[in-house]
Design a protein around this motif. Structure first.
Motif, short mmCIF file in Angstrom:
data_model
loop_
_atom_site.label_atom_id
_atom_site.label_comp_id
_atom_site.label_asym_id
_atom_site.label_seq_id
_atom_site.Cartn_x
_atom_site.Cartn_y
_atom_site.Cartn_z
N VAL A 76 12.97 -2.40 9.20
CA VAL A 76 12.59 -1.67 10.42
C VAL A 76 12.92 -0.19 10.28
O VAL A 76 12.13 0.68 10.68
N ALA A 77 14.08 0.11 9.70
CA ALA A 77 14.46 1.52 9.51
C ALA A 77 13.51 2.23 8.55
O ALA A 77 13.18 3.40 8.75
N VAL A 78 13.07 1.52 7.51
CA VAL A 78 12.15 2.13 6.54
C VAL A 78 10.83 2.46 7.22
O VAL A 78 10.24 3.54 7.00
N LYS A 79 10.31 1.55 8.02
CA LYS A 79 9.04 1.82 8.71
C LYS A 79 9.18 3.02 9.65
O LYS A 79 8.24 3.81 9.80
N LYS A 80 10.35 3.15 10.26
CA LYS A 80 10.58 4.28 11.15
C LYS A 80 10.69 5.59 10.38
O LYS A 80 10.08 6.60 10.76
N CYS A 81 11.46 5.57 9.30
CA CYS A 81 11.69 6.80 8.53
C CYS A 81 10.48 7.22 7.71
O CYS A 81 10.43 8.35 7.21
N ALA A 82 9.52 6.31 7.49
CA ALA A 82 8.32 6.68 6.74
C ALA A 82 7.52 7.76 7.46
O ALA A 82 6.71 8.45 6.84
N ARG A 83 7.74 7.90 8.77
CA ARG A 83 7.04 8.92 9.55
C ARG A 83 8.01 9.98 10.06
O ARG A 83 7.74 10.66 11.06
N ASP A 84 9.16 10.11 9.40
CA ASP A 84 10.15 11.11 9.78
C ASP A 84 9.60 12.51 9.51
O ASP A 84 8.90 12.74 8.51
N PRO A 85 9.92 13.48 10.36
CA PRO A 85 9.42 14.85 10.12
C PRO A 85 10.01 15.51 8.89
O PRO A 85 9.44 16.49 8.38
N SER A 86 11.15 15.03 8.38
CA SER A 86 11.78 15.65 7.21
C SER A 86 11.24 15.01 5.93
O SER A 86 11.22 13.78 5.78
N ALA A 87 10.83 15.85 4.98
CA ALA A 87 10.32 15.34 3.70
C ALA A 87 11.43 14.65 2.90
O ALA A 87 11.16 13.68 2.17
N TYR A 88 12.67 15.13 3.04
CA TYR A 88 13.77 14.52 2.30
C TYR A 88 14.02 13.10 2.79
O TYR A 88 14.29 12.19 2.00
N VAL A 89 13.92 12.87 4.09
CA VAL A 89 14.10 11.53 4.63
C VAL A 89 12.97 10.61 4.16
O VAL A 89 13.20 9.46 3.78
N ARG A 90 11.76 11.10 4.13
CA ARG A 90 10.63 10.29 3.67
C ARG A 90 10.76 9.97 2.18
O ARG A 90 10.38 8.88 1.72
N LYS A 91 11.30 10.91 1.42
CA LYS A 91 11.53 10.65 0.00
C LYS A 91 12.58 9.55 -0.18
O LYS A 91 12.40 8.65 -1.02
N CYS A 92 13.66 9.60 0.58
CA CYS A 92 14.66 8.52 0.51
C CYS A 92 14.07 7.19 0.96
O CYS A 92 14.46 6.13 0.47
N THR A 93 13.13 7.24 1.89
CA THR A 93 12.45 6.02 2.33
C THR A 93 11.68 5.37 1.17
O THR A 93 11.70 4.14 1.01
N ALA A 94 11.02 6.18 0.39
CA ALA A 94 10.27 5.63 -0.76
C ALA A 94 11.20 4.96 -1.75
O ALA A 94 10.89 3.86 -2.27
#
Length: 1099
Positions: A139-157
């Motif tokens: 659930v957290a990954v699905k949420k962070c995949a659309r995070d405004p920060s590129a660094y957070v989206r990179k950690c999501t991947a």
């Protein structure tokens, strides 16, 4: 003065450590860490956490401070929070229950304003690696995949890669997240998503379709190592979508083997040191046979595309700038794309960047040279003008020198050979005599490739032989013998091309026998003399004198030389004219008489063999006329000619170390299919994948369909597609019949009349001690936590910090355990389709791996074959041959056993005739070169060839290792740590058995049925020994938690033990959660065996 120097050095050391935390490593426990952790000040907490991490770095266990550290996860200080996260990641698996208490804090941090905190929280949640937390992480990954920060989206991947191992059943959701992240505008996120794509869904190439153009445009801006992965992904997509380029280098007519070498070289002949495009494609592309026409030497036009294709042009355009990257790996990946897809006129653009990388580190140079070697073997003209870049440097290691020598021999031309030979003259003076021997071998290869320099090469090699023989005679130098032997071998290879024109060379070699004392060199010269004793005008004249000299020196020779003298004498007699026959017969009789009295039994056996097979020798030895045996004379003469004067092997044996794997891959360096190596997809296979996806629900199911269609050498144990790809509809009857036949042959029984069926132990231990023992046992076997036995709603209640019902009662461990070790199990091996009757004129071939151990070699795996004629006509002359062994007459492959040679396949018989509806059984012993790659076979029937693939099963690369429970536990304790691999899976087969239980058997113990069901399935699909089945006594008849199976085996190739332990959790009325564990010293083998065991359990 010395005191002043010492004090000055100490002062410099102190000044250098000022402003750093290095002092924490001197005495990290010099303060009260618990007190500092409970301090109100962040500076004290930070100092305590730094000391804790210093202790961890020194190997000190500080897990007892886990509760005090975890409570600081809510600190507002970023430095404290980051250090707490590091500590938590290190000890979360050991203290799982306490780690769960911090989940609420992580979820809260996911909504923090600071993107660093959000990224750290997500990374820590994914790194805890607890199955009970996996749904929350998803659930957290699905949420962070659309995070405004590129660094957070990179950690999501990157978190997707960790989730794939924890919840493989959620593949569809993970692929959906990958799709979202591929649409990101940040190059860093796209690069991380490429890594996640390779881990989550590497075969879901249709996912790339809508992102292809953006990925190509973003490729130059991605970080270096992610560029390599993304290049591989888009290359596979283009091949699967459009196919190979018809005017690329590996299909160009200008690269045919006829134009690469001299006039007497033929395609496929190794004399010119080339690799054909068919050989490369055979190893580059999966389902290779489906891409080619009926003749097998041309790729089907339907599998090719034009170089003007938009996607191909875009692929080459986006990878061209990367040829000048600062990273050698990126350069090699971009060059590989051009090598496979670029037209011939554009291929030369890769030469400059590749040669530039030769100036980098020695390791990168070696890897690049290995790939250049493949390029030069396929297209020697590509690097022909740049031969000077491959001249040897003094600082080059031996491996680099050997590769450069081989490349020089491949690219040598009439114009460049003078400069290359001038270099070779300097190399021969090198102190490394092994390198000198390689140089001598390179001279012979150049002479075979360019006939115009043959005379010059022979003169130089003869001079080297005479020089080396004088050196070896006067003083012994390490490696000089090898140089001498290699020089004679080179002469032998050159002479073999045209013996008649090199008669004088042979005579000069034979005359040097008195000076050469090296046994191997003398043996080679004697072989040359015997082989060409009847050629020309000079050699027959000196043959009597040479033969007398060999007979005179026979007793002083070593074993190999004596055997060559016997062989040479036999060849001389076979070719001798009538006028010299009597003289040769006397010499031969004398030699055989000496050999018959030799101390070595090999020499005596060879003498006995020669005396029996040559009629002339039988007369002399027995002293009686053999006219009564005249009808056997022709047979013996024909046999002697076949043995001593038979067809010689080719002048250049194709090396087993050909770098035939994809350029830039690890397999290209280690010269075998490394774990994780995957071939390129079948050209234009995207349409089939799209149809498969349309008929399934979700992306996850389509991924499994893609895996089941693949016939490549990649690992398929996770999905089990190779083992379950057979059709269930049309062949169910045949499979059932075959299974009954095999069950009688492969029964596995552990019946011992002296052993009791049930063993009860640990009855005297109190409840608390038993619970602690069981907890320690489970913690050493698997990575579990207490909350995995709690329902999802109870977990959510607990995470919301609401008091929940105590779980100790439901988790109460029994005080006694029952061990079942004496039950009988029948092995029912699963049948797989080797040859479908619709493609082979009615011949159906099924195969099943056998538990028998080969008596020929420990490297062979026994396979039972079941032939059935489903047609109305008779089938004749049915046999099987290996494609790998097609190039040699005896079908042997060189193995790691040194000089030992192991057959690729061994058949116990051939089927002469098979009537309609008749079945026949055959035992095949196969030598798989890798436990992941299939063995390519050819089935012959009625004079026709039918290609087939025999997929290996790593579960039969072992044999049962008999041991009791104590020996098993002792060996298991020795194979802890890095030799231990575990994985979770689900078992459902017992549910089908419960549905068939009638009223008369309602009191049957369900735990016993579960134990028998899983043990029977493992024993039916793996060649292992059941050590024990442990079943805890419980008051709840539906509770199966604690069931434990132990299996022991021994790896066939290494004889190392391999232990398997399976532990169950859950209730018998539901699918059981199993944890499979493998203990083995062979890391790669153990991991692949673990994947296979999980596939057996789940499918």
């Amino acid at each position: 003065m010395f005191g002043l120097q010492a004090s000055g050095a100490a002062a410099s050391w102190v000044v250098g450590r000022m402003g750093t935390d290095a002092h924490l490593y001197d005495d990290p426990d010099d303060a009260s860490i618990p007190t500092l952790l409970d301090s109100r000040f962040d500076a004290d907490k930070l100092d305590a956490l730094k000391r804790l991490l210093a202790l961890i770095a020194q190997g000190v266990d500080v897990a007892h401070l886990f509760p005090q550290v975890v409570k600081n996860v809510a600190s507002q200080s970023l430095e404290v929070k980051k250090l707490v996260y590091l500590y938590l990641l290190h000890y979360a698996e050991k203290r799982q229950n306490e780690a769960l208490l911090s989940i609420n804090i992580f979820q809260k941090d996911l909504s923090d304003i600071n993107p660093l905190v959000r990224a750290w929280a997500l990374r820590t949640m994914a790194g805890i690696r607890l199955h009970v937390v996996a749904p929350l992480v998803l659930v957290a990954v699905k949420k962070c995949a659309r995070d405004p920060s590129a660094y957070v989206r990179k950690c999501t991947a990157y978190a997707l890669c960790k989730l794939q191992d924890l919840i493989p059943e959620e593949t569809a959701a993970l692929e959906e997240t990958v799709d979202v992240l591929f649409s990101d505008n940040s190059p860093g996120v796209v690069g991380a998503t490429a890594v996640a794509f390779n881990s989550v869904c590497p075969n879901c190439l249709p996912l790339i379709s809508k992102h292809f153009q953006r990925l190509c445009e973003t490729l130059p801006d991605i970080e270096d190592w992610a560029q390599i992965i993304l290049i591989d992904i888009i290359l596979r997509y283009v091949i699967a979508r459009h196919g190979l380029v018809k005017d690329s280098s590996i299909f160009a007519s200008s690269l045919s083997l006829e134009s690469q070498g001299s006039g007497n070289s033929v395609p496929g002949n190794g004399t010119c040191g080339t690799i054909s495009n068919i050989t490369l494609l055979h190893n580059y592309i999966e389902e290779y046979s489906g891409c080619f026409d009926r003749e097998g030497d041309k790729i089907s036009s339907s599998s090719m595309t034009s170089s003007t294709n938009n996607d191909v042009v875009l692929l080459l355009k986006c990878t061209s700038p990367l040829l000048w990257s600062r990273n050698s790996g990126v350069i090699l990946a971009a060059a590989s794309v051009h090598w496979i897809m670029a037209p011939v006129e554009q291929l030369k653009r890769i030469v400059g960047p590749i040669l530039f990388t030769l100036r980098s580190s020695p390791d990168a140079t070696y890897v690049m040279l290995g790939n250049i070697l493949v390029f030069s073997k396929t297209d020697p003209s590509l690097f022909a003008l740049f031969y000077e870049d491959f001249f040897i440097c003094d600082s080059d290691p031996y491996q680099t020198k050997a590769l450069k020598l081989e490349i020089l021999t491949n690219i040598a031309t009439e114009s460049s050979i003078p400069a290359i030979f001038e270099e070779f003259q300097d190399y021969i003076k090198d102190p490394d005599r092994r390198f000198v021997a390689d140089t001598v071998a390179a001279i012979a290869l150049c002479a075979q490739k360019l006939p115009s320099i043959t005379t010059t090469c022979l003169e130089g090699l003869l001079s080297l032989v005479f020089y080396e023989s004088s050196i070896c005679k006067s003083v012994h130098i390490d490696g000089e013998d090898a140089v001498l032997v290699q020089a004679i071998l080179s002469i032998k290879a050159i002479v073999k091309t045209d013996p008649a024109s090199h008669e004088k060379v042979i005579v000069r070699l034979v005359r040097s026998l008195e000076k050469i004392k090296e046994p191997a060199a003398r043996s080679l010269i004697i072989w040359i003399f015997g082989e060409y004793s009847s050629i020309g005008n000079i050699i027959p004249k000196i043959t009597p004198a040479v033969l007398k000299y060999l007979a005179w020196s026979f007793t002083a020779e070593v074993l190999e030389t004596k055997l060559q003298i016997l062989n040479a004498a036999a060849k001389v007699i076979i070719h001798s004219p009538e006028e010299h026959l009597n003289e040769f017969k006397k010499i031969m009789a004398y030699v055989i008489m000496l050999a018959a009295c030799d101390l070595n039994y090999d020499v005596r056996d060879r003498a006995r063999f020669v005396s029996r097979i040559l009629p002339h020798c039988r007369i002399d030895l027995k002293g009686k006329d053999s006219s009564c045996q005249s009808h056997n004379e022709d047979m013996f003469k024909e046999l002697a000619n076949h043995i001593f004067v038979g067809k010689m092997p080719s002048a250049y044996q194709v090396s087993n170390n050909y770098r035939i794997y994809l350029p830039g891959s690890l397999s290209q360096v280690v010269l075998h299919a490394a774990p994780g190596y995957t071939q390129l997809p079948k050209p234009q296979s995207m349409e089939l994948i799209h149809r498969t996806m349309e008929t399934t629900i979700g992306v996850g199911n389509s991924s499994e369909s893609i895996n089941s269609d693949a016939e490549s050498g990649s690992s398929t144990y996770d999905s089990g597609s190779v083992y379950d790809s057979e059709s269930e509809g049309g062949s169910s009857d045949r499979d059932a019949a075959g299974s009954n036949k095999y069950s009688n042959d492969a029964g596995h029984s552990f019946d011992h009349q002296n052993d009791s069926l049930v063993h009860v132990y640990d009855t005297s231990v109190d409840q608390g001690q038993t619970a602690r023992d069981v907890e320690e046992n489970f913690s050493s076997l698997i990575s579990t936590d207490l909350t995995e036995l709690i329902s999802k709603s109870a977990l959510e209640t607990w995470l919301d910090e609401v008091p929940a019902e105590p779980v100790q009662a439901s988790m109460q461990t029994s005080v006694a355990r029952v061990s079942l070790t004496n039950h009988s199990f029948d092995r029912k091996p699963k049948l797989h389709t080797l040859l479908d009757p619709s493609n082979s004129n009615g011949l159906s071939v099924l195969y099943a791996f056998s538990s028998e151990v080969s008596s020929v070699s420990h490297l062979l795996v026994c396979v039972d074959l079941l032939f059935e004629n489903v047609s109305t006509d008779q089938l004749a002359d049915i046999t099987i041959k290996s494609e790998e062994a097609a190039g040699s007459e005896d079908g042997l492959d060189q193995t790691l056993e040194g000089s030992a040679r192991v057959p690729t396949i061994v058949l116990d018989k051939e089927i002469q005739l098979l009537a309609p509806q008749q079945t026949a059984k055959m035992v095949l012993q196969a030598h798989f070169h890798h436990h992941l790659l299939p063995l390519k076979l050819t089935v012959f029937c009625n004079g026709k060839k039918h290609p087939a693939k025999l997929h290996p099963d790593i579960a039969y690369f072992v044999q049962p290792l008999l041991m009791d429970l104590n020996a098993f536990l002792c060996k298991e304790n020795q194979l802890r740590g890095v030799f231990e691999y575990a994985r979770r899976c689900t078992f459902k087969d017992h549910l089908q058995k419960f549905e068939h239980i009638n009223d008369s058997t309602e009191h049957t113990d369900r735990n016993v049925l579960v134990a028998q069901s899983l043990a029977s399935k493992i024993l039916s699909n793996a060649n292992v020994h059941l050590v024990s089945m442990d079943m805890p006594v419980t008051f709840n008849i539906d509770d199966a938690s604690g069931l434990c199976w132990r299996f022991s085996s021994e790896i066939l190739s290494t004889s190392n033990p391999c232990l398997i332990t399976i532990v169950a959790e859950g209730h018998t009325s539901e699918p059981l959660d199993l944890t499979a564990k493998v203990n083995s010293q062979d890391t790669v083998f153990g991991l692949n065996l673990l994947n296979r065991v999980v596939a057996i359990i789940e499918f």
